[in-house]
Scaffold this motif. Structure first.
Motif, PDB file in Angstrom:
ATOM      1  N   ASP A   1       0.911   4.214  -2.783  1.00  0.00           N
ATOM      2  CA  ASP A   1       0.818   5.642  -2.470  1.00  0.00           C
ATOM      3  C   ASP A   1       1.971   6.422  -3.102  1.00  0.00           C
ATOM      4  O   ASP A   1       1.789   7.526  -3.640  1.00  0.00           O
TER       5      ASP A   1
ATOM      6  N   SER B   1       9.001  10.886  -4.088  1.00  0.00           N
ATOM      7  CA  SER B   1       8.094   9.765  -4.334  1.00  0.00           C
ATOM      8  C   SER B   1       8.865   8.525  -4.772  1.00  0.00           C
ATOM      9  O   SER B   1       8.550   7.402  -4.353  1.00  0.00           O
TER      10      SER B   1
ATOM     11  N   LEU C   1       0.829  -1.197   0.000  1.00  0.00           N
ATOM     12  CA  LEU C   1       0.000   0.000   0.000  1.00  0.00           C
ATOM     13  C   LEU C   1       0.866   1.251   0.000  1.00  0.00           C
ATOM     14  O   LEU C   1       0.575   2.230  -0.701  1.00  0.00           O
ATOM     15  N   GLN C   2       1.953   1.234   0.774  1.00  0.00           N
ATOM     16  CA  GLN C   2       2.879   2.368   0.774  1.00  0.00           C
ATOM     17  C   GLN C   2       3.480   2.564  -0.614  1.00  0.00           C
ATOM     18  O   GLN C   2       3.637   3.699  -1.085  1.00  0.00           O
TER      19      GLN C   2
ATOM     20  N   ASP D   1      -4.074   5.761  -9.368  1.00  0.00           N
ATOM     21  CA  ASP D   1      -5.165   5.907  -8.400  1.00  0.00           C
ATOM     22  C   ASP D   1      -5.911   4.591  -8.221  1.00  0.00           C
ATOM     23  O   ASP D   1      -6.214   4.185  -7.088  1.00  0.00           O
TER      24      ASP D   1
ATOM     25  N   HIS E   1       1.497   6.757  -6.780  1.00  0.00           N
ATOM     26  CA  HIS E   1       0.476   7.769  -7.045  1.00  0.00           C
ATOM     27  C   HIS E   1       1.084   9.174  -6.962  1.00  0.00           C
ATOM     28  O   HIS E   1       0.807  10.047  -7.803  1.00  0.00           O
ATOM     29  N   GLY E   2       1.929   9.403  -5.946  1.00  0.00           N
ATOM     30  CA  GLY E   2       2.588  10.702  -5.836  1.00  0.00           C
ATOM     31  C   GLY E   2       3.534  10.975  -6.988  1.00  0.00           C
ATOM     32  O   GLY E   2       3.625  12.105  -7.482  1.00  0.00           O
TER      33      GLY E   2
ATOM     34  N   GLU F   1      10.496   7.080  -1.712  1.00  0.00           N
ATOM     35  CA  GLU F   1       9.489   6.411  -0.892  1.00  0.00           C
ATOM     36  C   GLU F   1       9.084   5.072  -1.502  1.00  0.00           C
ATOM     37  O   GLU F   1       8.909   4.069  -0.798  1.00  0.00           O
TER      38      GLU F   1
ATOM     39  N   ARG G   1      -3.757   2.204  -6.249  1.00  0.00           N
ATOM     40  CA  ARG G   1      -3.737   2.523  -4.818  1.00  0.00           C
ATOM     41  C   ARG G   1      -5.005   2.031  -4.136  1.00  0.00           C
ATOM     42  O   ARG G   1      -4.947   1.482  -3.018  1.00  0.00           O
ATOM     43  N   GLU G   2      -6.127   2.198  -4.775  1.00  0.00           N
ATOM     44  CA  GLU G   2      -7.373   1.701  -4.189  1.00  0.00           C
ATOM     45  C   GLU G   2      -7.355   0.185  -4.063  1.00  0.00           C
ATOM     46  O   GLU G   2      -7.816  -0.384  -3.060  1.00  0.00           O
TER      47      GLU G   2
ATOM     48  N   ARG H   1      -5.164  -0.718  -1.164  1.00  0.00           N
ATOM     49  CA  ARG H   1      -5.830  -0.448   0.111  1.00  0.00           C
ATOM     50  C   ARG H   1      -6.845  -1.540   0.436  1.00  0.00           C
ATOM     51  O   ARG H   1      -6.913  -2.038   1.575  1.00  0.00           O
TER      52      ARG H   1
END
Length: 418
Positions: free
Chosen positions: A49, A305, A45-46, A116, A52-53, A308, A119-120, A123
Protein backbone atom coordinates in the motif's frame (compact mmCIF):
# COMPACT_ATOMS: atom_id res chain seq x y z
CA UNK A 1 -9.18 -9.12 3.78
CA UNK A 2 -11.32 -9.27 6.88
CA UNK A 3 -14.28 -10.50 4.85
CA UNK A 4 -12.41 -13.55 3.59
CA UNK A 5 -11.08 -14.25 7.08
CA UNK A 6 -14.58 -14.06 8.55
CA UNK A 7 -15.86 -16.40 5.86
CA UNK A 8 -13.08 -18.85 6.59
CA UNK A 9 -13.81 -18.77 10.31
CA UNK A 10 -17.51 -19.31 9.66
CA UNK A 11 -16.82 -22.29 7.40
CA UNK A 12 -14.57 -23.88 10.00
CA UNK A 13 -17.07 -23.34 12.79
CA UNK A 14 -19.81 -24.82 10.62
CA UNK A 15 -18.11 -28.21 10.88
CA UNK A 16 -19.49 -30.69 13.37
CA UNK A 17 -17.56 -29.90 16.54
CA UNK A 18 -16.89 -32.67 19.03
CA UNK A 19 -17.59 -32.26 22.70
CA UNK A 20 -15.23 -29.77 24.27
CA UNK A 21 -14.57 -27.88 21.01
CA UNK A 22 -16.13 -24.66 22.28
CA UNK A 23 -12.62 -23.23 22.75
CA UNK A 24 -11.85 -23.33 19.01
CA UNK A 25 -13.19 -19.81 18.25
CA UNK A 26 -10.88 -18.40 20.93
CA UNK A 27 -7.88 -20.07 19.31
CA UNK A 28 -8.91 -18.82 15.85
CA UNK A 29 -9.38 -15.26 17.10
CA UNK A 30 -6.02 -15.36 18.87
CA UNK A 31 -4.31 -16.64 15.73
CA UNK A 32 -5.70 -13.75 13.66
CA UNK A 33 -4.19 -11.28 16.15
CA UNK A 34 -0.96 -13.00 17.22
CA UNK A 35 0.20 -15.41 14.54
CA UNK A 36 3.53 -14.28 13.09
CA UNK A 37 2.75 -15.53 9.59
CA UNK A 38 -0.47 -13.50 9.46
CA UNK A 39 1.36 -10.49 10.89
CA UNK A 40 4.10 -10.77 8.28
CA UNK A 41 1.53 -11.04 5.49
CA UNK A 42 -0.24 -7.94 6.83
CA UNK A 43 3.08 -6.05 7.01
CA UNK A 44 3.80 -6.96 3.39
CA UNK A 45 0.36 -5.72 2.40
CA UNK A 46 1.04 -2.48 4.28
CA UNK A 47 4.33 -2.16 2.41
CA UNK A 48 2.55 -2.70 -0.91
CA UNK A 49 0.00 0.00 0.00
CA UNK A 50 2.82 2.40 0.89
CA UNK A 51 4.65 1.66 -2.37
CA UNK A 52 1.41 2.33 -4.26
CA UNK A 53 1.07 5.70 -2.53
CA UNK A 54 4.68 6.57 -3.29
CA UNK A 55 4.12 5.73 -6.97
CA UNK A 56 1.13 8.08 -7.04
CA UNK A 57 3.27 10.82 -5.45
CA UNK A 58 5.51 11.02 -8.52
CA UNK A 59 2.47 12.01 -10.61
CA UNK A 60 1.24 14.82 -8.33
CA UNK A 61 2.49 18.44 -7.95
CA UNK A 62 5.34 19.30 -5.57
CA UNK A 63 6.39 22.58 -3.93
CA UNK A 64 10.00 23.34 -2.94
CA UNK A 65 11.55 26.34 -1.18
CA UNK A 66 15.24 27.27 -1.38
CA UNK A 67 17.17 29.92 0.53
CA UNK A 68 20.87 30.83 0.57
CA UNK A 69 23.40 33.25 1.95
CA UNK A 70 26.75 34.05 0.33
CA UNK A 71 29.53 36.17 1.77
CA UNK A 72 31.48 37.75 -1.12
CA UNK A 73 34.98 39.07 -0.62
CA UNK A 74 34.29 42.17 -2.71
CA UNK A 75 31.12 44.16 -3.28
CA UNK A 76 30.35 45.42 -6.77
CA UNK A 77 28.20 48.53 -7.14
CA UNK A 78 27.75 51.11 -9.87
CA UNK A 79 26.33 54.56 -10.01
CA UNK A 80 23.53 55.23 -12.41
CA UNK A 81 21.81 58.52 -12.86
CA UNK A 82 19.77 59.12 -9.78
CA UNK A 83 20.52 55.79 -8.03
CA UNK A 84 23.16 53.30 -6.95
CA UNK A 85 23.00 49.78 -8.43
CA UNK A 86 24.44 46.83 -6.48
CA UNK A 87 25.72 44.22 -8.92
CA UNK A 88 27.36 41.92 -6.36
CA UNK A 89 26.67 42.59 -2.69
CA UNK A 90 29.08 41.65 0.02
CA UNK A 91 26.27 39.82 1.85
CA UNK A 92 24.17 38.07 -0.76
CA UNK A 93 20.73 36.59 0.02
CA UNK A 94 18.80 34.29 -2.32
CA UNK A 95 15.40 32.69 -2.06
CA UNK A 96 13.21 30.74 -4.47
CA UNK A 97 9.99 28.80 -4.57
CA UNK A 98 9.40 26.11 -7.17
CA UNK A 99 6.15 24.47 -8.06
CA UNK A 100 6.53 21.40 -10.27
CA UNK A 101 3.56 19.91 -12.06
CA UNK A 102 4.19 16.69 -14.00
CA UNK A 103 2.51 16.83 -17.39
CA UNK A 104 3.63 13.47 -18.73
CA UNK A 105 5.81 10.76 -17.24
CA UNK A 106 5.34 7.41 -18.91
CA UNK A 107 7.74 5.63 -16.55
CA UNK A 108 5.87 6.93 -13.51
CA UNK A 109 2.54 5.69 -14.88
CA UNK A 110 4.13 2.31 -15.61
CA UNK A 111 5.50 2.14 -12.04
CA UNK A 112 2.04 2.99 -10.75
CA UNK A 113 0.57 0.07 -12.68
CA UNK A 114 3.23 -2.25 -11.29
CA UNK A 115 2.58 -0.98 -7.76
CA UNK A 116 -1.15 -1.55 -8.20
CA UNK A 117 -0.55 -5.13 -9.34
CA UNK A 118 1.86 -5.69 -6.48
CA UNK A 119 -0.71 -4.43 -3.98
CA UNK A 120 -3.35 -6.77 -5.34
CA UNK A 121 -0.93 -9.69 -5.16
CA UNK A 122 -0.05 -8.80 -1.57
CA UNK A 123 -3.74 -8.58 -0.64
CA UNK A 124 -4.43 -11.99 -2.17
CA UNK A 125 -1.36 -13.47 -0.50
CA UNK A 126 -2.38 -12.08 2.89
CA UNK A 127 -5.86 -13.54 2.49
CA UNK A 128 -4.44 -16.93 1.49
CA UNK A 129 -2.02 -16.89 4.42
CA UNK A 130 -4.79 -16.14 6.90
CA UNK A 131 -6.93 -18.93 5.48
CA UNK A 132 -4.09 -21.43 5.69
CA UNK A 133 -3.21 -20.43 9.23
CA UNK A 134 -6.80 -20.66 10.45
CA UNK A 135 -7.12 -24.09 8.88
CA UNK A 136 -3.85 -25.16 10.50
CA UNK A 137 -5.10 -23.90 13.88
CA UNK A 138 -8.30 -25.93 13.53
CA UNK A 139 -6.28 -29.00 12.50
CA UNK A 140 -3.92 -28.57 15.45
CA UNK A 141 -6.86 -28.12 17.80
CA UNK A 142 -8.51 -31.34 16.69
CA UNK A 143 -5.16 -33.11 16.76
CA UNK A 144 -4.86 -32.04 20.39
CA UNK A 145 -8.31 -33.38 21.23
CA UNK A 146 -7.51 -36.67 19.50
CA UNK A 147 -4.16 -36.89 21.27
CA UNK A 148 -5.89 -36.53 24.63
CA UNK A 149 -8.11 -39.46 23.79
CA UNK A 150 -5.13 -41.54 22.69
CA UNK A 151 -3.31 -40.74 25.93
CA UNK A 152 -6.36 -41.75 27.93
CA UNK A 153 -6.69 -45.01 25.96
CA UNK A 154 -2.98 -45.76 26.34
CA UNK A 155 -3.19 -45.12 30.07
CA UNK A 156 -6.13 -47.50 30.33
CA UNK A 157 -4.15 -50.10 28.37
CA UNK A 158 -1.30 -49.82 30.87
CA UNK A 159 -3.75 -50.23 33.75
CA UNK A 160 -5.25 -53.31 32.09
CA UNK A 161 -1.84 -54.84 31.41
CA UNK A 162 -0.70 -54.24 34.98
CA UNK A 163 -3.89 -55.84 36.31
CA UNK A 164 -3.29 -58.85 34.07
CA UNK A 165 0.28 -59.09 35.32
CA UNK A 166 -0.89 -59.13 38.93
CA UNK A 167 -3.45 -61.83 38.14
CA UNK A 168 -0.88 -64.00 36.42
CA UNK A 169 1.55 -63.54 39.30
CA UNK A 170 -1.11 -64.67 41.79
CA UNK A 171 -1.94 -67.70 39.66
CA UNK A 172 1.72 -68.55 39.26
CA UNK A 173 2.14 -68.45 43.04
CA UNK A 174 -0.65 -71.01 43.37
CA UNK A 175 0.76 -73.17 40.59
CA UNK A 176 -2.06 -72.55 38.10
CA UNK A 177 0.04 -70.43 35.72
CA UNK A 178 3.46 -70.96 34.20
CA UNK A 179 6.47 -68.76 34.82
CA UNK A 180 6.52 -67.98 31.11
CA UNK A 181 3.03 -66.55 31.44
CA UNK A 182 4.34 -64.18 34.10
CA UNK A 183 7.09 -62.98 31.76
CA UNK A 184 4.62 -62.63 28.91
CA UNK A 185 2.43 -60.42 31.10
CA UNK A 186 5.53 -58.42 32.07
CA UNK A 187 6.38 -57.95 28.40
CA UNK A 188 2.87 -56.71 27.66
CA UNK A 189 3.12 -54.13 30.48
CA UNK A 190 6.41 -52.86 29.04
CA UNK A 191 4.91 -52.55 25.57
CA UNK A 192 1.85 -50.73 26.93
CA UNK A 193 4.07 -48.26 28.76
CA UNK A 194 6.04 -47.65 25.57
CA UNK A 195 2.81 -46.91 23.71
CA UNK A 196 1.80 -44.53 26.51
CA UNK A 197 5.13 -42.70 26.18
CA UNK A 198 4.49 -42.34 22.43
CA UNK A 199 0.98 -41.03 23.06
CA UNK A 200 2.17 -38.49 25.62
CA UNK A 201 4.86 -37.23 23.29
CA UNK A 202 2.41 -36.91 20.39
CA UNK A 203 -0.05 -35.05 22.62
CA UNK A 204 2.57 -32.60 23.90
CA UNK A 205 3.81 -31.93 20.36
CA UNK A 206 0.22 -31.29 19.19
CA UNK A 207 -0.32 -28.78 22.00
CA UNK A 208 2.99 -27.12 21.19
CA UNK A 209 1.91 -26.71 17.56
CA UNK A 210 -1.43 -25.27 18.65
CA UNK A 211 0.29 -22.76 20.94
CA UNK A 212 2.73 -21.77 18.19
CA UNK A 213 -0.03 -21.17 15.65
CA UNK A 214 -2.48 -19.38 17.94
CA UNK A 215 -0.08 -17.47 20.18
CA UNK A 216 -1.90 -18.70 23.31
CA UNK A 217 0.83 -19.91 25.63
CA UNK A 218 -1.47 -21.02 28.38
CA UNK A 219 -2.79 -24.55 27.78
CA UNK A 220 -6.52 -25.10 27.76
CA UNK A 221 -8.14 -26.85 30.70
CA UNK A 222 -7.35 -30.54 30.75
CA UNK A 223 -4.42 -30.37 28.36
CA UNK A 224 -0.98 -31.77 29.02
CA UNK A 225 1.41 -29.22 30.50
CA UNK A 226 4.39 -28.63 28.17
CA UNK A 227 7.81 -29.57 29.45
CA UNK A 228 9.81 -26.55 30.69
CA UNK A 229 12.86 -25.48 28.73
CA UNK A 230 16.18 -26.15 30.44
CA UNK A 231 17.90 -23.35 28.53
CA UNK A 232 17.41 -19.86 29.93
CA UNK A 233 17.70 -18.36 26.45
CA UNK A 234 16.55 -20.91 23.93
CA UNK A 235 18.35 -20.63 20.64
CA UNK A 236 20.58 -17.80 21.83
CA UNK A 237 23.56 -19.26 19.99
CA UNK A 238 21.79 -19.99 16.72
CA UNK A 239 23.23 -17.93 13.83
CA UNK A 240 19.90 -17.65 12.03
CA UNK A 241 18.43 -15.84 15.03
CA UNK A 242 21.28 -13.34 15.11
CA UNK A 243 20.88 -12.79 11.36
CA UNK A 244 17.16 -12.11 11.81
CA UNK A 245 17.85 -9.66 14.63
CA UNK A 246 20.51 -7.92 12.53
CA UNK A 247 18.02 -7.49 9.69
CA UNK A 248 15.55 -6.03 12.20
CA UNK A 249 18.18 -3.54 13.38
CA UNK A 250 18.95 -2.60 9.78
CA UNK A 251 15.27 -1.99 9.05
CA UNK A 252 14.94 0.14 12.19
CA UNK A 253 17.91 2.24 11.08
CA UNK A 254 16.38 2.74 7.65
CA UNK A 255 13.15 3.81 9.33
CA UNK A 256 15.01 6.49 11.28
CA UNK A 257 16.73 7.63 8.08
CA UNK A 258 13.34 7.99 6.38
CA UNK A 259 12.16 10.25 9.21
CA UNK A 260 14.97 12.71 8.49
CA UNK A 261 13.33 13.54 5.15
CA UNK A 262 11.29 16.20 6.99
CA UNK A 263 14.43 18.09 8.07
CA UNK A 264 15.96 20.78 5.84
CA UNK A 265 19.30 20.27 4.13
CA UNK A 266 22.04 22.75 4.97
CA UNK A 267 25.18 22.97 2.80
CA UNK A 268 28.28 25.10 3.31
CA UNK A 269 30.34 26.01 0.25
CA UNK A 270 33.46 27.98 -0.64
CA UNK A 271 35.01 28.88 -3.99
CA UNK A 272 37.95 30.75 -5.40
CA UNK A 273 37.75 32.31 -8.85
CA UNK A 274 40.42 33.60 -11.18
CA UNK A 275 39.67 35.55 -14.34
CA UNK A 276 41.03 38.32 -16.50
CA UNK A 277 37.52 39.67 -16.84
CA UNK A 278 37.52 41.67 -13.66
CA UNK A 279 34.28 43.46 -14.47
CA UNK A 280 33.00 45.87 -11.86
CA UNK A 281 35.04 44.20 -9.09
CA UNK A 282 38.35 45.10 -10.61
CA UNK A 283 40.11 42.04 -9.18
CA UNK A 284 41.42 38.99 -11.03
CA UNK A 285 40.88 36.65 -8.05
CA UNK A 286 37.95 36.52 -5.68
CA UNK A 287 36.40 34.05 -3.27
CA UNK A 288 32.90 33.36 -2.13
CA UNK A 289 31.58 31.37 0.84
CA UNK A 290 28.04 30.67 1.80
CA UNK A 291 25.40 28.49 3.41
CA UNK A 292 22.34 27.22 1.58
CA UNK A 293 19.17 25.65 2.92
CA UNK A 294 16.88 23.36 0.99
CA UNK A 295 13.58 22.47 2.58
CA UNK A 296 10.97 20.42 0.78
CA UNK A 297 7.69 21.49 2.37
CA UNK A 298 5.32 19.42 0.25
CA UNK A 299 6.07 16.58 -2.14
CA UNK A 300 2.60 15.08 -2.68
CA UNK A 301 2.98 12.80 0.37
CA UNK A 302 5.94 10.89 -1.08
CA UNK A 303 7.82 11.26 2.22
CA UNK A 304 4.87 9.98 4.19
CA UNK A 305 4.60 6.98 1.86
CA UNK A 306 8.34 6.33 2.19
CA UNK A 307 8.10 6.44 5.99
CA UNK A 308 5.08 4.13 5.95
CA UNK A 309 6.99 1.76 3.70
CA UNK A 310 9.98 1.86 6.07
CA UNK A 311 7.61 1.23 9.00
CA UNK A 312 6.15 -1.81 7.26
CA UNK A 313 9.59 -3.19 6.39
CA UNK A 314 10.78 -2.67 9.98
CA UNK A 315 7.64 -4.33 11.37
CA UNK A 316 8.09 -7.29 9.05
CA UNK A 317 11.74 -7.61 10.09
CA UNK A 318 10.76 -7.51 13.78
CA UNK A 319 8.08 -10.15 13.24
CA UNK A 320 10.53 -12.28 11.28
CA UNK A 321 13.00 -12.09 14.16
CA UNK A 322 10.22 -12.91 16.63
CA UNK A 323 9.06 -15.84 14.50
CA UNK A 324 12.63 -17.12 14.22
CA UNK A 325 13.13 -16.92 17.99
CA UNK A 326 9.78 -18.63 18.59
CA UNK A 327 10.59 -21.36 16.06
CA UNK A 328 13.93 -22.02 17.77
CA UNK A 329 12.22 -22.19 21.17
CA UNK A 330 9.64 -24.60 19.76
CA UNK A 331 12.37 -26.74 18.21
CA UNK A 332 14.16 -26.96 21.54
CA UNK A 333 10.94 -27.69 23.43
CA UNK A 334 10.07 -30.44 20.96
CA UNK A 335 13.61 -31.81 21.22
CA UNK A 336 13.21 -32.02 25.01
CA UNK A 337 9.88 -33.80 24.55
CA UNK A 338 11.43 -36.20 22.05
CA UNK A 339 14.33 -36.95 24.39
CA UNK A 340 12.03 -37.57 27.37
CA UNK A 341 9.83 -39.88 25.30
CA UNK A 342 12.89 -41.66 23.91
CA UNK A 343 14.19 -42.24 27.45
CA UNK A 344 10.87 -43.73 28.54
CA UNK A 345 10.70 -45.91 25.45
CA UNK A 346 14.29 -47.06 25.96
CA UNK A 347 13.57 -48.16 29.52
CA UNK A 348 10.37 -49.90 28.42
CA UNK A 349 12.25 -51.60 25.56
CA UNK A 350 14.94 -52.84 27.97
CA UNK A 351 12.35 -54.32 30.28
CA UNK A 352 10.50 -55.80 27.33
CA UNK A 353 13.65 -57.35 25.88
CA UNK A 354 14.57 -58.89 29.22
CA UNK A 355 11.06 -60.25 29.68
CA UNK A 356 10.87 -61.60 26.13
CA UNK A 357 14.27 -63.27 26.43
CA UNK A 358 13.32 -64.86 29.74
CA UNK A 359 9.98 -66.01 28.31
CA UNK A 360 11.73 -67.61 25.38
CA UNK A 361 14.16 -69.36 27.72
CA UNK A 362 11.38 -70.70 29.95
CA UNK A 363 9.36 -71.87 26.96
CA UNK A 364 12.41 -73.70 25.66
CA UNK A 365 12.76 -75.41 29.03
CA UNK A 366 9.08 -76.31 29.02
CA UNK A 367 9.40 -77.60 25.49
CA UNK A 368 12.17 -79.95 26.56
CA UNK A 369 10.01 -81.13 29.43
CA UNK A 370 7.02 -81.63 27.13
CA UNK A 371 5.07 -78.90 28.86
CA UNK A 372 5.04 -76.60 25.84
CA UNK A 373 4.53 -76.97 22.15
CA UNK A 374 6.79 -76.02 19.29
CA UNK A 375 4.36 -73.27 18.40
CA UNK A 376 4.83 -71.79 21.85
CA UNK A 377 8.57 -71.86 21.33
CA UNK A 378 8.31 -70.22 17.90
CA UNK A 379 6.02 -67.49 19.17
CA UNK A 380 8.26 -66.86 22.16
CA UNK A 381 11.33 -66.70 19.97
CA UNK A 382 9.61 -64.31 17.57
CA UNK A 383 8.58 -62.11 20.47
CA UNK A 384 12.11 -62.13 21.81
CA UNK A 385 13.47 -61.13 18.40
CA UNK A 386 10.90 -58.34 18.02
CA UNK A 387 11.74 -57.10 21.51
CA UNK A 388 15.43 -56.98 20.64
CA UNK A 389 14.67 -55.06 17.45
CA UNK A 390 12.52 -52.64 19.43
CA UNK A 391 15.35 -52.22 21.94
CA UNK A 392 17.84 -51.48 19.16
CA UNK A 393 15.52 -48.90 17.65
CA UNK A 394 14.91 -47.35 21.06
CA UNK A 395 18.65 -47.05 21.66
CA UNK A 396 19.14 -45.40 18.26
CA UNK A 397 16.20 -43.06 18.84
CA UNK A 398 17.58 -42.07 22.24
CA UNK A 399 21.01 -41.29 20.81
CA UNK A 400 19.48 -39.33 17.92
CA UNK A 401 17.26 -37.41 20.34
CA UNK A 402 20.34 -36.39 22.35
CA UNK A 403 22.13 -35.18 19.22
CA UNK A 404 19.02 -33.37 18.00
CA UNK A 405 18.74 -31.49 21.29
CA UNK A 406 22.35 -30.37 21.05
CA UNK A 407 21.81 -29.32 17.45
CA UNK A 408 18.78 -27.12 18.17
CA UNK A 409 20.64 -25.59 21.13
CA UNK A 410 23.45 -24.55 18.80
CA UNK A 411 25.98 -26.85 20.49
CA UNK A 412 28.61 -28.89 18.63
CA UNK A 413 27.76 -32.55 18.08
CA UNK A 414 31.28 -33.93 17.99
CA UNK A 415 31.69 -33.52 21.75
CA UNK A 416 29.19 -36.30 22.44
CA UNK A 417 29.98 -38.60 19.52
CA UNK A 418 32.25 -41.59 20.25
Amino acid sequence: MRTSATTTTTLILALALPAGAAELPAYLAAARERNESIGIAQARLQAADAAHGEAWGHLLPSLELRAGYTRNQYEAVTQLPGRTVTILPEDQLDASATLAVPLFDGAAWARLGAADASREAARASASATEREVLLAVARAYYDTLAARQVVAAAGQAVTTAEALQRTVQVRAATGTARSSDVQTARLEVARARGRLADARHAGAVAELALARLSGLDEPAEGTLAPLPLTSAAAGGERPELEAARARAREAAARRRAAGWAYAPTVVASASERWTNATGFIGEEASWAAGVSLRWNLFDSFRRESAIELADAVAREAELQASATARAIQDEEAEAHLRLAAAAEKLEAARVGAEAAAETSRLVQVSLREARATATDAVVAGSDAFAAEVELARAQADFALAQLTLRHVQGLPLLEVLP
